[in-house]
Design a protein around this motif. Structure first.
Motif, PDB file in Angstrom:
ATOM      1  N   SER A 496      -1.457 -12.693 -16.551  1.00 27.98           N
ATOM      2  CA  SER A 496      -3.403 -13.207 -17.153  1.00 27.98           C
ATOM      3  C   SER A 496      -3.502 -12.122 -17.796  1.00 27.98           C
ATOM      4  O   SER A 496      -2.810 -10.778 -18.201  1.00 27.98           O
ATOM      5  CB  SER A 496      -3.694 -12.606 -15.899  1.00 27.98           C
ATOM      6  OG  SER A 496      -3.756 -14.673 -15.378  1.00 27.98           O
ATOM      7  N   THR A 554      -4.291 -21.514 -20.870  1.00 27.97           N
ATOM      8  CA  THR A 554      -2.784 -21.836 -20.433  1.00 27.97           C
ATOM      9  C   THR A 554      -1.850 -22.465 -21.028  1.00 27.97           C
ATOM     10  O   THR A 554      -1.715 -23.494 -21.188  1.00 27.97           O
ATOM     11  CB  THR A 554      -2.662 -22.351 -18.859  1.00 27.97           C
ATOM     12  OG1 THR A 554      -4.053 -21.608 -18.409  1.00 27.97           O
ATOM     13  CG2 THR A 554      -1.610 -21.687 -18.022  1.00 27.97           C
ATOM     14  N   THR A 578      -2.200 -17.037 -18.551  1.00 24.33           N
ATOM     15  CA  THR A 578      -3.116 -17.986 -18.869  1.00 24.33           C
ATOM     16  C   THR A 578      -4.101 -16.286 -19.464  1.00 24.33           C
ATOM     17  O   THR A 578      -3.889 -15.418 -19.693  1.00 24.33           O
ATOM     18  CB  THR A 578      -4.168 -17.651 -17.010  1.00 24.33           C
ATOM     19  OG1 THR A 578      -3.289 -18.710 -16.798  1.00 24.33           O
ATOM     20  CG2 THR A 578      -5.786 -17.877 -17.012  1.00 24.33           C
TER      21      THR A 578
END
Length: 585
Positions: A496, A554, A578
């Protein structure tokens, strides 16, 4: 209703870029007719839903593709405006540079046609993105061997055929099969599928294509024996000598049949003169005559015989061998004497012979014929057996090395493996010598070293020349050292990152099949949604840098190691990335 229609049309336009037409058709069959119509219109390549934004660039993902003949793979084309933003709903036209190798559908589905390479292009507003396509041979899933069952007689041959087929059951032409027999002593098979029956029994004939094997069952049988003959029909040998007549068996169809597997009984009618072994070897015991017979155990009425005469041997000639022109000083050489009797046959070893040296200062000879050269010059040795005498003369010299050859001349190994080289040293007479000192040298000891016995140990990829020198002559061989293949890429399965993050990297580890970490390998990275994020690996192949585009979402980054030829190797690793959009105030 209008809002629902717009939503579904928007969904269909996205699917046009990222899904094949067949997927849209399956979706449309599961929806009402009016929704299917909307999807069909949205999937049409002739409809540009965003004509007011000009494309400045177009990309295809993935851009390096490998498919087999008659298989398909989807690619996605993405158009970007001059600010680097993705243009949604932009019309993309796909084309193939060589449709005989691969075709591409309007939805971006690449279909392999024949083995080769071509380029697939995606065009929007005159801007083009390309992908390199390699089409490899299709793989067989079944192999059918014909005939599936068959019976052959010993000595007969039969051509078997193998048909490799793809998953749809279509025969794959032009494929080379690897043929094998489960028991080559019963039946052998060559690489054209021709089977030869050798001995009675059951055997499986197999054809292999792409690791897929098809089988056929073969039974080998014998025909009944009809007759036999022994050759020569008469023979004469000296006492203590041996002889073995050649037996020829014929079946009831008068065809010659192998004697292997056919039990025979051998007999002599006068064992005082000659004895015979169970395999037909006749030994002369004393002077006289005897009849030696061979009879079939299976068919007692089938038999044949040879007339055998044993005579006392009398030596009439002795011949020394070999008869060299030169001998090397200090290196022993074994000589032998061949004795011939009065009927022209060679007398077996065991008779008394006497060796002497005519020039003992130059060369000596032992009682068994071993000659040792002592000094340079001319030498002569003699042998006597009864009244038969022979001599041979030669010159004692130092013979220099003329050539040094290495075997194999070239080899290819994986880094860390070894390869044994052999140096063949020949003197000026062409004789191979093994008493010379050989010096081994590697052209690059940082990549490979070589021992005093020619064992090459590799440490780094590259090409190394190994040379061997004896006296003033040298030979060389090349060793190509391949890098250790990458087996797996290890990394966290998810990552992320915010669009304004200072560091946008994550660590990766490349390992070989033994679990050792590898460095400095090329890693190809593709993104399922390039507009969200893309990735590049550093030169050491330890860190991936993620590039974001101010778009939240994503994407899946697929990591695959490439070998020195740019071909994929090892397993692919997928990482879900992400991206969180952070708006700077």
């Amino acid at each position: 209703m209008l809002g629902v229609t717009s939503l579904i049309a928007d969904r269909a336009s996205r699917m046009r870029v990222f899904a094949p037409i067949d997927s849209l058709r399956r979706f449309s069959r599961a929806t009402p007719a009016w929704i299917g119509l909307i999807l069909a219109v949205a999937a049409s390549p002739a409809c540009d839903l965003n004509p007011n934004v000009e494309a400045c660039s177009v990309t295809i993902a993935p851009n390096v593709i490998t498919v087999t003949v008659n298989s398909a793979m989807n690619v996605s084309g993405t158009a970007f405006d001059c600010s680097g933003n993705t243009i949604r709903d932009k019309k993309i036209n796909f084309s193939s540079a060589n449709v005989s190798v691969a075709t591409v559908t309007p939805a971006g589905q690449i279909i392999g046609v024949s083995v080769g390479q071509t380029t697939v292009s995606a065009v929007a507003n005159g801007k083009t993105g390309t992908a390199q396509v390699t089409v490899t041979p299709e793989q067989a899933t079944t192999v059918t061997v014909s005939p599936a069952t068959f019976t052959l007689r010993v000595g007969q041959t039969r051509a078997f055929t193998g048909s490799p087929k793809n998953p749809s059951g279509t025969v794959i032409t032009g494929r080379t099969l690897r043929w094998s027999s489960s028991n080559s002593s019963i039946a052998s098979v060559d690489q054209s599928g021709s089977v030869t029956a050798l001995t009675p029994g059951n055997v499986v004939i197999a054809a292999d294509a792409d690791g897929v094997i098809g089988n056929a069952a073969l039974t080998v049988t014998n025909l009944p024996l009809g007759s036999c003959t022994l050759a020569p029909a008469t023979q004469r040998v000296t006492v203590s000598a041996q002889a073995q007549p050649t037996i020829t068996l014929r079946d009831t169809a008068n065809n010659v049949t192998p004697s292997q597997g056919r039990p025979l009984v051998w007999t002599s009618d006068n064992e005082v003169v000659a004895t015979v072994s169970g395999t037909g070897v006749i030994r002369a015991v004393r002077a006289g005559t005897a009849a030696v017979r061979a009879s079939s155990v299976e068919y007692p009425n089938v038999s044949c015989q040879t007339s055998f005469e044993a005579v006392d041997a009398r030596i009439v000639s002795a011949t020394i061998s070999p008869r060299p022109q030169t001998l090397r000083i200090g290196i022993p050489r074994q000589f032998s004497a061949s004795l011939v009797d009065s009927i022209g046959q060679t007398i077996p070893p065991g008779r008394v012979v006497t060796w002497t040296s005519v020039t003992p200062a130059t060369a000596t000879v032992s009682a068994t014929g071993l000659v040792t050269s002592l000094a340079l010059g001319s030498a002569r040795i003699a042998v006597r057996a009864d009244n038969a005498v022979d001599t041979v003369g030669f010159t004692v010299t130092r013979v220099p090395v003329a050539t040094v050859r290495l075997s194999p001349l070239s080899s290819s190994v994986v880094q860390g493996q070894t390869v044994q080289l052999t140096a063949i040293v020949e003197d000026s007479t062409g004789a191979a010598v093994t008493d010379r000192v050989i010096e081994w040298v590697s052209s690059d000891a940082t990549r490979a070293t070589v021992s005093a016995t020619g064992l090459v140990s590799t440490t780094a990829p590259g090409t190394v020349n190994i040379s061997a020198t004896s006296e003033t002559r040298s030979g060389s061989a090349s060793v190509n050292i391949q890098p250790i293949p990458v087996d797996s890429i290890f990394a966290d399965s998810t990552y992320s990152v915010a669009t304004n993050a200072v560091s946008k990297t994550f660590a990766i580890t490349l390992k070989d099949a033994a679990g050792n970490q590898l460095f400095n390998r090329q890693v190809a990275i593709t993104s399922s949604t390039p507009g969200v994020a893309q990735g590049t690996a550093n030169q050491a192949a330890t860190v991936v840098t993620v590039t974001t585009f101010n778009t939240a979402g994503t994407t899946i980054l697929t990591l695959r190691a490439l070998n020195a030829n740019g071909q994929p190797e090892g397993k692919a690793t997928r990482i879900t990335v992400t991206v969180t959009l952070v708006v700077t105030p």
